[in-house]
Write an enzyme that holds these catalytic residues in place. Sequence first.
Site, short mmCIF file in Angstrom:
data_model
loop_
_atom_site.label_atom_id
_atom_site.label_comp_id
_atom_site.label_asym_id
_atom_site.label_seq_id
_atom_site.Cartn_x
_atom_site.Cartn_y
_atom_site.Cartn_z
N TYR A 112 122.49 86.61 163.48
CA TYR A 112 121.40 86.63 164.22
C TYR A 112 121.51 85.87 165.69
O TYR A 112 122.34 84.67 165.63
CB TYR A 112 120.26 85.87 163.34
CG TYR A 112 120.55 84.97 162.79
CD1 TYR A 112 120.38 83.48 163.36
CD2 TYR A 112 120.88 84.69 161.32
CE1 TYR A 112 120.36 82.28 162.52
CE2 TYR A 112 121.19 83.30 160.76
CZ TYR A 112 120.81 82.12 161.45
OH TYR A 112 121.24 81.01 160.85
N ASP A 152 114.77 79.02 159.95
CA ASP A 152 115.83 78.18 159.24
C ASP A 152 117.31 78.83 159.98
O ASP A 152 117.97 79.41 159.44
CB ASP A 152 116.13 78.51 157.97
CG ASP A 152 117.15 77.74 157.14
OD1 ASP A 152 117.59 76.93 157.96
OD2 ASP A 152 117.50 77.96 156.06
N ILE A 153 117.04 78.29 161.43
CA ILE A 153 118.14 78.98 162.17
C ILE A 153 119.40 77.85 162.27
O ILE A 153 119.12 76.71 162.52
CB ILE A 153 117.62 78.91 163.68
CG1 ILE A 153 116.33 79.74 163.68
CG2 ILE A 153 118.60 79.48 164.67
CD1 ILE A 153 116.61 80.97 163.01
N GLU A 154 120.41 78.30 161.62
CA GLU A 154 121.57 77.51 161.62
C GLU A 154 123.01 78.03 162.09
O GLU A 154 124.01 77.56 161.94
CB GLU A 154 121.93 77.28 159.86
CG GLU A 154 120.70 76.79 159.32
CD GLU A 154 121.07 76.32 157.67
OE1 GLU A 154 122.29 76.18 157.47
OE2 GLU A 154 120.00 76.08 157.06
N GLY A 155 122.64 78.77 163.09
CA GLY A 155 123.87 79.48 163.77
C GLY A 155 123.32 80.29 165.08
O GLY A 155 122.18 80.34 165.46
#
Length: 298
Positions: A112, A152-155
């Site tokens: 994403y 929950d953006i982790e990348g």
Amino acid sequence: MASQTRTTLSVLLIPLLLSLLAASAQAGSIAVYWGQNGGEGTLADTCATGNYQYVMLAFLTTFGNGQTPVLNLAGHCDPPSGTCTSLTSDIQSCQSRGIKVILSLGGATGSYQLTSTSDAQSVADYLWNNYLGGNSSSRPLGSAVLDGIDFDIEGGSSDYYGDLANYLSQYSSQGNKVYLTAAPQCPFPDTYVGPALQTGLFDYVWIQFYNNGQCQYSSGDTTNLVNSWNTWTSSIKATNMFLGIPASPSTPGYIPPNDLTSQVLPAIQGSSLYGGIMIWDRYADVQNNYSGQVVGSV
Ligand SMILES: *[C@@H]1O[C@H](CO)[C@@H](O)[C@H](O)[C@H]1NC(C)=O
Ligand SMILES: *[C@@H]1O[C@H](CO)[C@@H](O)[C@H](O)[C@H]1NC(C)=O
């Protein structure tokens, strides 16, 4: 007569005052992530425990950059073949209990990123039509209308998530409010959702105090955690902030239930932004009955 009236009044008032005191001492809620382990039980059973006020469906693992969005709910159901539409009645049963059910974007793995403001607008439109109050012929979870969207953006990159939050919040005027929530890591500011959080558009922020050595709890020492909590609550505008913790003893940052209730919560509950705790995840909570042990103290 007069003294009898006073006696009757105090008999009525004392329990009322006591229950108000009890309510103010336990004003927090529990949020939980559900969806990444088929062995965690159904969504309806999760809500029926009565332990949670917010359930995040984890995760929409693919979106943005023109990609067709993909929902991943592990072993629960298979979105491409349409079997996740069976969750509609579970979602509605959660909502009938007053529980907010929220779609979580991102997660630790996935594909994403947002590449422009128009990309952010088309993701917002997609979410509205397929998960929120809009309509589409292929809603992955059927006709149930979710309460909001979790970041929950982790990348990837931090770009355009503020635009996405802004476009989603504009849909709130078309009927039900679209709740916006986020799950940043505890080091401040967060690499990926930090800029979006600066918009001040988020209702609930569940900060991940796990897998983050520099700000998580470590055996009896609350210093780093409390310092980080104070930085977050003094730097970001939101309705409430939640202490995000793991329910599994094997996840770094785990706080034994007794330590949570006797040391950690008393150190953060005085904050006016304190909203409760977030638990990762429902599967680990089933295994360890973490929420069951702490729900009375949150
Ligand atoms: C879809 O939603 C829009 C906006 O709410 C509405 O105008 C339209 O009639 C709906 N279409 C269908 C097929 O329900
Ligand atoms: C979880 O713990 C609470 C508090 O000790 C207890 O009342 C409850 O029965 C437990 N639930 C399960 C499923 O073990």
